[in-house]
Enzyme design. Structure first.
Site, PDB file in Angstrom:
ATOM      1  N   TYR A  45       1.116  -1.221  -0.119  1.00  0.00           N
ATOM      2  CA  TYR A  45       0.091  -0.219  -0.151  1.00  0.00           C
ATOM      3  C   TYR A  45       0.811   1.353  -0.226  1.00  0.00           C
ATOM      4  O   TYR A  45       1.578   1.398   0.427  1.00  0.00           O
ATOM      5  CB  TYR A  45      -0.630  -0.129   0.968  1.00  0.00           C
ATOM      6  CG  TYR A  45      -2.067   0.022   0.674  1.00  0.00           C
ATOM      7  CD1 TYR A  45      -2.813   0.874  -0.298  1.00  0.00           C
ATOM      8  CD2 TYR A  45      -3.437  -1.257   1.209  1.00  0.00           C
ATOM      9  CE1 TYR A  45      -4.118   1.028   0.100  1.00  0.00           C
ATOM     10  CE2 TYR A  45      -5.122  -1.525   0.738  1.00  0.00           C
ATOM     11  CZ  TYR A  45      -4.763  -0.464   0.474  1.00  0.00           C
ATOM     12  OH  TYR A  45      -5.871  -0.847  -0.341  1.00  0.00           O
ATOM     13  N   LYS A 220      -1.275  -0.216 -25.099  1.00  0.00           N
ATOM     14  CA  LYS A 220      -2.135   0.095 -26.910  1.00  0.00           C
ATOM     15  C   LYS A 220      -0.386  -0.185 -27.278  1.00  0.00           C
ATOM     16  O   LYS A 220       0.106  -0.896 -27.238  1.00  0.00           O
ATOM     17  CB  LYS A 220      -2.513   1.240 -27.110  1.00  0.00           C
ATOM     18  CG  LYS A 220      -3.993   0.906 -25.854  1.00  0.00           C
ATOM     19  CD  LYS A 220      -5.292   2.424 -26.762  1.00  0.00           C
ATOM     20  CE  LYS A 220      -6.539   1.744 -25.764  1.00  0.00           C
ATOM     21  NZ  LYS A 220      -6.528   2.939 -25.177  1.00  0.00           N
ATOM     22  N   ARG A 226      -1.793  -2.501 -18.503  1.00  0.00           N
ATOM     23  CA  ARG A 226      -2.863  -2.057 -18.633  1.00  0.00           C
ATOM     24  C   ARG A 226      -2.979  -1.173 -17.634  1.00  0.00           C
ATOM     25  O   ARG A 226      -2.857  -1.257 -16.151  1.00  0.00           O
ATOM     26  CB  ARG A 226      -3.532  -3.244 -18.496  1.00  0.00           C
ATOM     27  CG  ARG A 226      -5.441  -2.762 -18.406  1.00  0.00           C
ATOM     28  CD  ARG A 226      -5.871  -4.199 -18.977  1.00  0.00           C
ATOM     29  NE  ARG A 226      -5.597  -5.136 -20.251  1.00  0.00           N
ATOM     30  CZ  ARG A 226      -6.376  -4.163 -20.954  1.00  0.00           C
ATOM     31  NH1 ARG A 226      -7.564  -3.232 -21.507  1.00  0.00           N
ATOM     32  NH2 ARG A 226      -6.426  -5.629 -22.587  1.00  0.00           N
TER      33      ARG A 226
HETATM   34  N1  DSN Z   1     -11.418   0.126 -26.167  1.00  0.00           N
HETATM   35  C1  DSN Z   1     -10.421   0.733 -26.483  1.00  0.00           C
HETATM   36  C2  DSN Z   1     -10.398   0.330 -28.027  1.00  0.00           C
HETATM   37  O1  DSN Z   1     -10.578  -0.465 -28.104  1.00  0.00           O
HETATM   38  O2  DSN Z   1     -10.164   1.701 -28.546  1.00  0.00           O
HETATM   39  C3  DSN Z   1     -10.308   2.312 -25.890  1.00  0.00           C
HETATM   40  O3  DSN Z   1     -11.102   2.783 -24.507  1.00  0.00           O
END
Ligand code: DSN
Length: 412
Positions: A45, A220, A226
């Site tokens: 924590y 991404k 994430r």
């Molecule tokens: N869910 C994501 C996407 O696939 O673009 C964006 O948050």
């Protein structure tokens, strides 16, 4: 139960290994990112910030978070970075909570034009708590209509203009957006979640020099764990940090913060620049292949990692929705997501489009030959959707291609 659960994780691992992933927002994190995410830092924590915690025993995690902040600042050439946001949506929540009052007017790109739920959709907190005015794309070019945006800004005098998208294949004019924001004394907030990896690698222009605030996810194109992050100009940093914690969140996910630091370092490696370049080249190649096969692409192509097929143009395939095609391709081991296209009349659950992106398959090592092949298979699946033998052959070929390009397990 435990065994069942680990069996499920194993099954998911096999699913990922044996399918071609064209979901534009997904990627394969390195083993170093996975190791940090699965580390003992999850036990700690650490509410507060480095040097200012509400718990004892934070001397090591203080160093972890400081390292992540500095790595993030270096990567994005940023004044101030907050790495505690749990996700992209949490990051955006914290940004609005920091700089807006309930009911304030904000401009945001509409969902059907390619925007995100948290950019003011009426079913999302953003659309419920704030007075979002949607802007969209030009009907002809399907690119952001900056003249309309400027006119809306003059008319509504928003406190903030939100830019960034989940399904927009073209570059954005941050300089123009900044000028429009300044002309009405609004903050410019750019959500770069989709393109962060391409920005980090300097393949496309960065919003950081132009925007007051930039949010992102880290999983991404950036290929980290994430999670979320927020970048601000120095003067806004203290307000933002206070809004993230204690304003919106409690204890930070120190294991994820460590993994973000790993990803930031990986993204500064020369091989990441090559990767990001290949992501865009693969997307452009694939989009062109679809175009040559007779499909209509929203905006005619792409400058980034993703593109959208408009299924309303029926000459190649008769009447099909995004949902139909997503399900059809999924049965053959090609994973995509249905997506609305500009001026779509179908609901977001059905849609008239398919969004495809190349971050994941580029991590796998797919190049020109492979992405062209996948596009041809997708066309074959659509055209021969009632021929089980053809579909079986393509499904086998998809599996073989995946075996040739295993998901990399090493670090950079
Ligand atoms: N869910 C994501 C996407 O696939 O673009 C964006 O948050």
């Amino acid at each position: 139960m435990k065994n069942n659960l680990f069996n499920l994780i194993d099954l998911e691992k096999r699913r990922q290994a044996s399918t071609v992933n064209l979901i534009a927002s997904e990627n394969y994190a390195s083993s170093a990112v996975l190791a940090a995410t699965g580390s003992v830092l999850t036990n700690k924590y650490a509410e507060g910030y480095p040097g200012r915690r509400y718990y004892g025993g934070c001397e090591i995690v203080d160093q972890v978070e400081t390292y992540a902040i500095e790595a993030g600042k270096k990567l994005f050439k940023a004044d101030h970075v907050n790495v505690q946001a749990h996700s992209g949506a949490s990051a955006n929540f914290a940004v609005y909570f920091s700089f807006l009052k309930l009911g304030d007017t904000v401009l945001g790109m509409s969902l059907t034009a390619g925007g995100h739920l948290t950019h003011g959709h009426h079913i999302n907190f953003s659309g419920k708590f704030y007075n979002f005015i949607p802007y969209g794309v030009d009907q002809e070019s399907e690119r952001i209509n900056y003249d309309q945006l400027e006119q809306l800004a003059q008319q509504h005098k928003p406190k903030m203009i939100v830019a960034g998208a989940s399904a927009y294949a073209r570059l954005m004019d941050y300089e123009r957006l900044a000028k429009i924001a300044q002309s009405v004394n609004a903050l410019l907030f750019v959500d770069m979640a989709h393109i962060a990896g391409l920005v980090a690698a300097d393949i496309i222009p960065s919003p950081v020099p132009w925007a007051d605030i930039v949010s992102s996810t880290t999983h991404k194109t950036l290929r980290g764990p994430r999670g979320g992050m927020i970048i601000t100009k120095q003067a806004l940093g203290a307000t933002l940090d206070k809004s993230v914690m204690p304003g919106c969140q409690g204890g930070p996910l120190m294991h994820v913060i460590a993994a973000k630091a790993v990803a930031f370092d990986e993204a500064r490696h020369p091989s990441f620049k090559t990767y990001a370049n290949n992501v865009v080249t693969n997307a452009i190649t694939m989009a062109k292949t679809f175009s040559d096969l007779g499909y209509r692409l929203v905006t005619g192509g792409t400058d980034t990692h993703l593109f959208l097929l408009d299924l309303r143009d029926t000459k190649n395939h008769g009447t099909l929705t995004g949902k139909d095609v997503e399900e059809l391709l999924g049965k053959c081991g090609i994973i995509v997501n249905r997506n609305t296209v500009p001026f779509d009349t179908q609901s977001p659950l059905i849609t008239s489009g398919i969004r495809m992106g190349t971050p994941a398959l580029t991590t796998r090592g797919f190049g020109k030959k492979e992405v062209e092949q996948v596009a041809v298979w997708i066309d074959d699946i659509i055209r021969h959707r009632n021929d089980d033998n053809q579909l079986e052959t393509i499904t086998d070929n998809v599996k073989k291609l995946c075996e040739q390009f295993p998901i990399p397990t090493g670090t950079l």
